[in-house]
Write an enzyme that holds these catalytic residues in place. Structure first.
Site, short mmCIF file in Angstrom:
data_model
loop_
_atom_site.label_atom_id
_atom_site.label_comp_id
_atom_site.label_asym_id
_atom_site.label_seq_id
_atom_site.Cartn_x
_atom_site.Cartn_y
_atom_site.Cartn_z
N CYS A 92 -10.49 4.88 9.66
CA CYS A 92 -9.12 4.57 10.10
C CYS A 92 -8.35 5.82 10.52
CB CYS A 92 -8.37 3.85 8.99
SG CYS A 92 -6.66 3.43 9.40
N CYS A 191 -6.66 -0.19 1.61
CA CYS A 191 -5.38 -0.87 1.85
C CYS A 191 -5.52 -2.37 2.07
CB CYS A 191 -4.66 -0.22 3.02
SG CYS A 191 -5.53 -0.33 4.60
#
Length: 342
Positions: A92, A191
């Site tokens: 990410c 997350c």
């Protein structure tokens, strides 16, 4: 200097923006929609907007959900299907936060982009490197191994020289409204994983598929609940006939839905390899410190580059190496890059 600040709606990123504003920089707040439900996004955007209003800066909302799904989320699922233990944060960061978001920030006329990461940027001989954070217990440099010099030069980490325990008191003193913000409890590691990674996998693939457990001699000695529920080093969740001592997962065969188990010493390795390498341009073979898991203690090893593959030889036995995890190379506290363990 004009700087874009990635705001999550939380304390760390809000205080990062505050500290930069206090230094006199011109700021643009950016909220990234990556993975959460619309309900959560609405709340986080509301929180980020409050921080921006307090600081007197604009807020932009960028929707990268499709990009995140294809480049990060789907790869996470695929890796577990292949019997690996992936590291989505390491994907990410270069692709989303310091890829797409950085590109957008530059188009806005920003010179740099800032986040609430616990890391630092250090310039050595006019070349920018990632340096570990002052607070080693919260250091996130491990997840930044794939960033290139040119990208690192455009990064700002306002929290890198602070201790995590000091951030909240400082933030609440500077921005009292932060203490009243509604929020959701998020996973500490990934997350988009709210409870466990297994619950996330269950939404997409068949996780509960019983298989056999074998010893290192290839003999069937027990059963397990489905190979994706296990990672290298795990010692619970499977059944061993007549076991009198702990057994640890030392191998995963995804195609056969089989686990291989052994004793703790069977987890030890003296070497490993990593592909998809991302090493600094001036890297030379030699003695370095490496991490093969987040929060692991750095281990001294000889690191060399052969045919685009990173090869590591350890001084002492190294335990619990899992395919798919990031191998990260350090010279003291300076990050030199890394790759994906194979």
């Amino acid at each position: 200097m004009k700087i874009a600040v990635l705001l999550s709606g939380g304390v760390d990123s809000s205080y990062s923006a505050y500290s930069l504003k206090e230094q006199g920089h011109e700021l643009v707040g950016i909220y990234l929609k990556l993975h959460a439900s619309e309900k959560k996004h609405d709340l986080y955007i509301k929180n980020a907007q409050k921080a921006c209003e307090f600081l007197g800066i604009p807020l932009e909302v960028l929707d990268f959900q499709k990009d995140f799904k294809s480049a990060v989320y789907d790869e996470f699922i695929n890796a577990y299907e292949e019997g690996q233990t992936p590291n989505p944060c390491a994907l990410c960061n270069p692709l989303m936060k310091f890829g797409l978001a950085l590109d957008h920030a530059l188009k806005l006329g920003c010179e740099k982009i800032a986040t609430g990461h616990y890391a630092r940027v250090k310039e050595i001989d006019k070349i920018s490197y990632i340096q570990e954070a002052l607070d080693k217990t919260k250091d996130q440099s491990y997840f930044l191994y794939a960033l290139e010099h040119e990208v690192i030069a455009k990064l700002v980490f306002p929290l890198g020289d602070l201790l995590k325990k000091d951030i909240k008191p400082l933030a609440l003193n500077a921005m009292p409204f932060l203490g009243t913000l509604e929020t959701y409890k998020e996973s500490q590691e990934i997350c988009f994983v709210e409870k466990s990674y297994i619950d996330t996998l269950k939404k997409h693939v068949e996780v509960e598929k019983e298989g056999v457990v074998k010893n290192l001699q290839g003999e069937v000695i027990g059963t397990h609940k489905g190979y994706m529920q296990y990672t290298i080093g795990k010692r619970k969740g499977f059944s061993i006939k007549g076991a009198l001592e702990p057994h640890f997962v030392v191998g995963i065969d995804a195609k056969k839905n089989e686990l291989v188990v052994g004793k703790k010493e069977d987890l030890a390795t003296h070497s490993l390899k990593a592909k998809n390498k991302s090493l600094m341009k001036d890297f030379k073979d030699g003695e370095y410190f490496i991490k093969a898991r987040y929060r692991s203690v750095p281990a001294k090893a000889h690191v060399s580059l052969k045919d685009e593959v990173i090869e590591v030889g350890f001084k002492e036995p190294f335990y619990g190496v899992a395919k798919g995890q990031a191998l990260v190379v350090y010279k003291d506290d300076i990050l030199l890059g890394g790759g994906v363990i194979v």
